[in-house]
Design an enzyme around this catalytic site. Structure first.
Site, PDB file in Angstrom:
ATOM      1  N   ASP A  82       0.826  -1.211   0.000  1.00  0.00           N
ATOM      2  CA  ASP A  82       0.000   0.000   0.000  1.00  0.00           C
ATOM      3  C   ASP A  82       0.858   1.257   0.000  1.00  0.00           C
ATOM      4  O   ASP A  82       2.021   1.241   0.421  1.00  0.00           O
ATOM      5  CB  ASP A  82      -0.930   0.018   1.215  1.00  0.00           C
ATOM      6  CG  ASP A  82      -1.974  -1.094   1.158  1.00  0.00           C
ATOM      7  OD1 ASP A  82      -2.317  -1.499   0.044  1.00  0.00           O
ATOM      8  OD2 ASP A  82      -2.424  -1.541   2.224  1.00  0.00           O
ATOM      9  N   ASP A  84       0.549   4.057   1.729  1.00  0.00           N
ATOM     10  CA  ASP A  84       0.623   4.896   2.921  1.00  0.00           C
ATOM     11  C   ASP A  84       1.891   4.549   3.710  1.00  0.00           C
ATOM     12  O   ASP A  84       2.731   3.764   3.268  1.00  0.00           O
ATOM     13  CB  ASP A  84      -0.643   4.734   3.772  1.00  0.00           C
ATOM     14  CG  ASP A  84      -0.854   3.302   4.231  1.00  0.00           C
ATOM     15  OD1 ASP A  84       0.017   2.437   3.968  1.00  0.00           O
ATOM     16  OD2 ASP A  84      -1.901   3.032   4.846  1.00  0.00           O
ATOM     17  N   TYR A 284      -8.631   2.471  -1.705  1.00  0.00           N
ATOM     18  CA  TYR A 284      -7.987   2.226  -0.404  1.00  0.00           C
ATOM     19  C   TYR A 284      -8.794   2.857   0.720  1.00  0.00           C
ATOM     20  O   TYR A 284      -9.234   4.002   0.625  1.00  0.00           O
ATOM     21  CB  TYR A 284      -6.562   2.785  -0.428  1.00  0.00           C
ATOM     22  CG  TYR A 284      -5.715   2.302   0.713  1.00  0.00           C
ATOM     23  CD1 TYR A 284      -5.566   0.943   0.955  1.00  0.00           C
ATOM     24  CD2 TYR A 284      -5.062   3.202   1.551  1.00  0.00           C
ATOM     25  CE1 TYR A 284      -4.780   0.483   2.006  1.00  0.00           C
ATOM     26  CE2 TYR A 284      -4.268   2.749   2.595  1.00  0.00           C
ATOM     27  CZ  TYR A 284      -4.139   1.389   2.824  1.00  0.00           C
ATOM     28  OH  TYR A 284      -3.369   0.942   3.867  1.00  0.00           O
TER      29      TYR A 284
END
Length: 762
Positions: A82, A84, A284
């Site tokens: 991901d 982040d 997301y």
């Protein structure tokens, strides 16, 4: 052999991505983080710029070995975790755990799992973002330092097994302080006036006095005056109004809406959203952005115009809050033309909520018409008001409503029309104090205060419940009498009614240990539970993520004063830390009775252990009572326990007492829980006999067969054979009643030996 190895966090995500990539690509999962700080020690070299000492998690060693084999066979390794901070950190740890060559590695990320997003990411790889890694590392190190340095102090001073955490302790503080506010709140009483009229055309018309009346005497006076009054329509006020849609979902607003509309817990919502994301249905789900991609906005425009008409569409943009993390979108479907998605009912409900919210954000405002009919009295200057509302054009309400909005129609009247009073009522209201938090409300509060980030809300709320600081439960409330004054058929009547005041359901309630730990931390580690400190720490993490702050410098500035507080806390007495409070003096022994926290919970102590050979007497504080509110009278009763309740039909003595696991009655070696509604001080002989009989019957039914030391038993997870040392499950296709002594002994003899736990080498 695949030339390209793509590594993601979860097998579900891997399965979805594999559909979009052709031959030559192998997609594998790391199953989350593969490295972390050690579980057996702090793992931070404080003297070396707080250098973390990471190690591969025990449960990931086999997976890392598998990934290393795949890496050896690949030309290019794509780290597709991901985008982040957590995802970037997972990619960074994979890079080091797999001993990857920088020339071999490409970092890609996408906020939705679609073919377009994945292929676009492959075409545009980027470098690892070390700033994001450092921001996640700073959070992990700071939280480890707090936990490892404060927790041992709590073990020694308050109770073994406790823990403290930077964000979790602040969340507990919010819940504790809210409970204290409720306890200290003095309820305000007032009277609300409501009326029912009949128009000339025999239509009903309900109205209210806009303001409350402070006291019963004034309320009675209003009712008495109305008895002699005539009523008529004074004026009619009709105004148009509009209602605009709110932004598409962020993490916190999704959690709040799912709790309100679907009764989902915060953790449940994130788990369902995770599965929808991994299946490629939504973007997301950890985000605080309210922006939507242009491609999504184009899809939304087409859907709205085709499904509802051009007049329902209105392009909108929303402003994300200051400091919104990274470049995510709001949560939305990846394909708006898909009206239904998800493998089960829960996923489908959450998907529908997300889709409708995103669609509504780009729709026209609802056009409403609000009407107020002001009703005047011939002998009172205060006017009653009847309110109506009609939806003239639903706009976004056609798709999404936070609360059900329905037309409230008023009868046709005109100014000057006379009205017949049917009933007038003055009902006493008791204003509720501050509202307790449920999970969604706590998320909203944490977000408002700038504490935590999208990825931390759910784990924080889970942690404070899992560690026994907070319980999710109901508050029964108390009975209160209210006054109701009614004018009907030209007769005034005053009656009293009973209501339940203070009842709450499914709220977060602090435990006794939460009160003690919060008090201890507030006194001795003020800035750990300080709201501003926690908020500022989050802001510093943001600065690190943006490359404007050095992570270990931030930790160093914080650590020195913090460690000094840890050292000073060693001087705090255990009595003070355990919340010890002298309840009073025992009239028989003249010894003090002290309420405090013990190893197994709140307890009473009679006397001090100062004299050699003299042991204090102890009694548990029953559930529902707290250290700071138990009275001397209640304490003296508890020290009279165990109480002789009576005897069985065979003449055996029955006693009652409180134990570690709750109130019980006892006969010989048989213990039975006391039924709800009774306690050791109130349970009757009849109820005690019944409880003992039920327990003996349950024990009897538990034993299917007994062959000396070997027994065939009914257990929590099904029937099994046991010799007291080994337990062997009976196969589902076998009848436990058919197990004879020979078969039972064979099962015990053939049972595999228990695996010895391997001690971790230091």
């Amino acid at each position: 052999m695949s030339k390209n190895l793509v590594i993601v966090e979860s097998p579900a995500k891997a399965k979805t991505i594999e559909k979009f990539l052709g031959d030559g690509y192998k997609v594998a999962s790391s199953y989350g983080h593969v490295r972390d700080l050690p579980s057996k020690n702090m793992g931070i070299d404080i003297d070396n710029n707080f250098e973390p000492q990471y190690e591969i998690n025990d449960d990931k060693k086999k997976q890392v070995a598998k990934l290393k084999k795949l890496v050896a066979e690949a030309e290019t390794v794509w780290l597709a975790t991901d985008e982040d901070r957590e995802g970037e950190a997972i990619a960074w740890h994979l890079y080091h755990a797999l001993d990857l060559d920088k020339k071999q590695v490409k970092r890609i990320a996408f906020h939705e799992i679609t073919k377009e997003a994945v292929t676009n990411a492959i075409a545009n790889p980027r470098d690892m973002d070390k700033n994001l890694v450092d921001a996640q590392q700073a959070r992990r190190v700071l939280d480890r330092l707090v936990g490892y340095e404060i927790s041992p102090v709590l073990w020694k001073k308050v109770r073994p097994g406790l823990s403290a955490g930077r964000v979790q302790s602040v969340a507990v503080r919010l819940i504790v302080e809210r409970e204290q506010e409720i306890k200290e709140y003095e309820p305000e009483h007032s009277f609300k006036i409501s009326a029912n009229f009949k128009t000339a055309s025999n239509d009903g018309l309900d109205a209210e006095l806009p303001k409350s009346i402070d006291d019963q005497k004034s309320a009675r006076s209003f009712i008495d005056q109305a008895k002699e009054a005539s009523f008529s329509v004074d004026e009619i006020d009709t105004k148009p109004s509009t209602r605009n849609p709110s932004a598409p979902f962020t993490t916190s607003t999704l959690q709040q809406a799912a709790a309100r509309k679907l009764s989902f817990g915060v953790r449940q919502t994130m788990s369902i959203a995770q599965r929808l994301y991994e299946a490629g249905h939504i973007t997301y789900m950890r985000t605080d952005s309210v922006n939507l991609a242009q491609s999504a906005l184009s899809q939304i425009a087409s859907i709205i115009k085709d499904s509802y008409g051009d007049e329902y569409y209105l392009a909108r943009s929303f402003k994300s809050k200051a400091g919104a993390q990274e470049a995510h979108e709001a949560i939305r479907p990846t394909n708006f033309s898909l009206e239904k998605a998800g493998e089960d009912e829960q996923q489908q409900k959450l998907y529908n909520l997300i889709r409708n919210k995103a669609l509504a954000s780009q729709m026209a405002p609802a056009q409403l018409e609000k009407t107020q009919i002001h009703i005047t009295s011939s002998n009172h200057e205060e006017r009653l008001v009847a309110k109506g509302e009609v939806i003239k054009f639903p706009g976004f309400l056609k798709v999404y409503q936070d609360g059900k909005i329905e037309d409230v129609l008023l009868p046709e009247v005109k100014s000057g029309d006379s009205l017949e009073l049917i009933k007038l009522e003055a009902r006493e209201h008791i204003k509720r104090g501050p509202a307790r938090y449920n999970e969604a409300a706590l998320v909203r509060k944490l977000e408002e205060m700038g504490i935590g980030r999208p990825s931390t809300y759910a784990p924080t709320i889970h942690t404070i419940q899992d560690r026994g600081y907070v319980e999710r439960g109901d508050v029964e409330g108390v009975e209160k009498e209210i006054n109701v004054i009614t004018l009907e058929n030209n007769s005034v009547e005053e009656v009293k009614e009973t209501l339940i005041y203070g009842r709450d359901q499914n709220k977060l309630l602090p435990t006794q240990i939460a009160l003690l730990v919060n008090d201890f931390l507030s006194k001795h580690f003020t800035h750990i539970v300080d709201y501003d400190f926690t908020k500022e720490a989050e802001e510093e993490f943001d600065l690190i993520a943006e490359g404007e702050e050095v992570w270990n410098r931030m930790i160093a500035d914080w650590y020195k004063p913090f460690h000094k507080l840890v050292e000073e806390a060693e001087d705090v007495s255990r009595e003070e830390a355990s919340g010890a409070r002298e309840v009073g003096i025992d009239p028989k022994s003249s010894k003090p009775i002290i309420a405090r926290m013990g190893r197994y919970g709140p307890m009473l102590q009679l006397g001090h252990a100062e004299k050699e050979g003299e042991k204090p007497k102890f009694a548990p504080i029953p559930k529902g009572k707290k250290i700071d509110d138990i009275t001397l009278e209640e304490a003296l009763e508890l020290f009279e326990l165990p109480r002789v309740v009576g005897s069985t039909e065979d003449g055996e003595e029955i006693t009652a007492n409180f134990g570690r696991f709750g109130p019980y009655v006892k006969v010989g070696s048989t213990y039975a829980p006391i039924p709800e509604g009774f306690d050791p001080l109130t349970v009757t002989e009849e109820v005690a006999r019944s409880a003992i009989a039920e327990k003996k019957e349950a024990v009897k039914n538990r034993e299917i067969a007994v062959f000396g030391d070997i027994k065939v038993l009914n257990g929590r997870f099904g029937p099994y054979v046991s010799n007291g040392k080994k337990n062997v499950s009976i196969p589902k296709d076998a009848d436990p009643k058919d197990i004879d002594e020979v078969r039972a002994k064979e099962m015990i003899a053939n049972a595999p030996a228990k695996k010895k736990r391997k001690l971790k080498k230091k």
